[in-house]
Design an enzyme around this catalytic site. Sequence first.
Site, short mmCIF file in Angstrom:
data_model
loop_
_atom_site.label_atom_id
_atom_site.label_comp_id
_atom_site.label_asym_id
_atom_site.label_seq_id
_atom_site.Cartn_x
_atom_site.Cartn_y
_atom_site.Cartn_z
N HIS A 56 75.57 -21.34 76.88
CA HIS A 56 75.24 -22.67 76.34
C HIS A 56 73.83 -22.59 75.77
O HIS A 56 72.97 -21.90 76.32
CB HIS A 56 75.26 -23.73 77.45
N GLU B 234 67.45 -31.25 78.62
CA GLU B 234 68.21 -30.24 79.36
C GLU B 234 67.28 -29.35 80.19
O GLU B 234 67.64 -28.94 81.30
CB GLU B 234 69.05 -29.40 78.39
N ASN C 111 83.08 -19.50 76.98
CA ASN C 111 82.40 -18.83 75.88
C ASN C 111 80.99 -18.33 76.23
O ASN C 111 80.11 -18.26 75.39
CB ASN C 111 82.40 -19.72 74.64
N TYR D 88 77.07 -32.45 81.15
CA TYR D 88 77.90 -32.53 79.94
C TYR D 88 78.37 -33.94 79.64
O TYR D 88 79.39 -34.13 78.97
CB TYR D 88 79.11 -31.59 80.08
N ARG E 39 70.84 -20.27 69.03
CA ARG E 39 72.21 -20.59 68.60
C ARG E 39 72.75 -19.52 67.67
O ARG E 39 73.95 -19.24 67.65
CB ARG E 39 72.26 -21.99 67.99
N LYS F 149 77.10 -18.70 81.39
CA LYS F 149 78.20 -19.44 82.03
C LYS F 149 78.99 -18.56 83.01
O LYS F 149 78.87 -17.32 82.99
CB LYS F 149 79.11 -20.00 80.94
N THR G 135 80.91 -21.58 68.55
CA THR G 135 81.51 -22.02 69.81
C THR G 135 82.80 -21.25 70.11
O THR G 135 83.01 -20.79 71.24
CB THR G 135 81.84 -23.53 69.72
N PHE H 44 88.63 -31.91 76.59
CA PHE H 44 88.38 -30.72 77.41
C PHE H 44 87.33 -30.94 78.50
O PHE H 44 86.96 -30.01 79.21
CB PHE H 44 87.95 -29.55 76.51
N ARG I 34 78.81 -14.47 71.71
CA ARG I 34 80.19 -14.95 71.84
C ARG I 34 81.19 -13.99 71.20
O ARG I 34 82.30 -13.81 71.71
CB ARG I 34 80.30 -16.37 71.29
P1 ATP Z 1 77.14 -25.44 74.03
O1 ATP Z 1 76.90 -26.93 73.98
O2 ATP Z 1 77.78 -24.98 75.34
O3 ATP Z 1 75.96 -24.62 73.66
P2 ATP Z 1 78.42 -25.65 71.51
O4 ATP Z 1 77.32 -26.55 71.13
O5 ATP Z 1 78.74 -24.47 70.67
O6 ATP Z 1 78.23 -25.06 72.94
P3 ATP Z 1 79.99 -28.04 72.01
O7 ATP Z 1 80.84 -28.59 70.92
O8 ATP Z 1 78.70 -28.71 72.36
O9 ATP Z 1 79.77 -26.48 71.71
O10 ATP Z 1 80.91 -27.98 73.31
C1 ATP Z 1 80.32 -27.75 74.57
C2 ATP Z 1 81.15 -26.76 75.34
O11 ATP Z 1 82.44 -27.33 75.61
C3 ATP Z 1 81.47 -25.47 74.59
O12 ATP Z 1 80.48 -24.50 74.67
C4 ATP Z 1 82.73 -25.01 75.31
O13 ATP Z 1 82.44 -24.38 76.55
C5 ATP Z 1 83.43 -26.33 75.58
N1 ATP Z 1 84.40 -26.62 74.49
C6 ATP Z 1 84.11 -27.02 73.23
N2 ATP Z 1 85.23 -27.20 72.49
C7 ATP Z 1 86.27 -26.90 73.33
C8 ATP Z 1 87.69 -26.88 73.18
N3 ATP Z 1 88.26 -27.20 72.02
N4 ATP Z 1 88.43 -26.52 74.25
C9 ATP Z 1 87.86 -26.20 75.43
N5 ATP Z 1 86.52 -26.20 75.65
C10 ATP Z 1 85.74 -26.54 74.62
MG MG Z 2 76.66 -28.25 72.37
#
Ligand code: ATP
Ligand code: MG
Length: 137
Positions: free
Chosen positions: A115, A126, A112, A49, A85, A9, A91, A57, A102
């Site tokens: 992805h 994806e 973070n 997304y 993962r 990212k 996350t 968010f 992370r």
């Molecule tokens: P990713 O999908 O990016 O691999 P993830 O599966 O760990 O990460 P998700 O819950 O799918 O997390 O959320 C997707 C992305 O949205 C996160 O990686 C982060 O960048 C953002 N995100 C998630 N939760 C928050 C939050 N509470 N505030 C701000 N951004 C968030």
């Molecule tokens: Mg995710």
Amino acid sequence: IERTLSIIKPDATRRNLTGKINAKFEDAGLRIIAQKRIQLTEAQAGKFYEVHKERPFYGELCEFMASAPVVVQVLEGENAIAKNREVMGATNPADAAPGTVRAEFAESVGENSVHGSDAPETAAEEIAFYFSGLELV
Ligand code: ATP
Ligand code: MG
């Protein structure tokens, strides 16, 4: 053998961390079989997304993803989705296990660093979002 879509990212590309993050993937037995650096528009980030559209968010996330280039990549290996993962960590970097990407590099729950796809169906979607079949060998 499984494939997953990974994104390094903007917070990480800005800090020149691509090589350090890739080393963690390779050390875990994941093979980077495709990789390119692109700059997403906010609209493209929004499409990627789309599942998070209703989350508070979402707007911030799309703006962040378009704020600098990202490195999109396909990782291949045994249980690549779960393994990736695991290497990424939780996350929220505050909850991420020591040694994970992370824990070491993420700046916040939003910014973070990486992805990774979360299931075989989403991985296939994806990967197809960013790569053509010809780019995958
Ligand atoms: P990713 O999908 O990016 O691999 P993830 O599966 O760990 O990460 P998700 O819950 O799918 O997390 O959320 C997707 C992305 O949205 C996160 O990686 C982060 O960048 C953002 N995100 C998630 N939760 C928050 C939050 N509470 N505030 C701000 N951004 C968030
Ligand atoms: Mg995710």
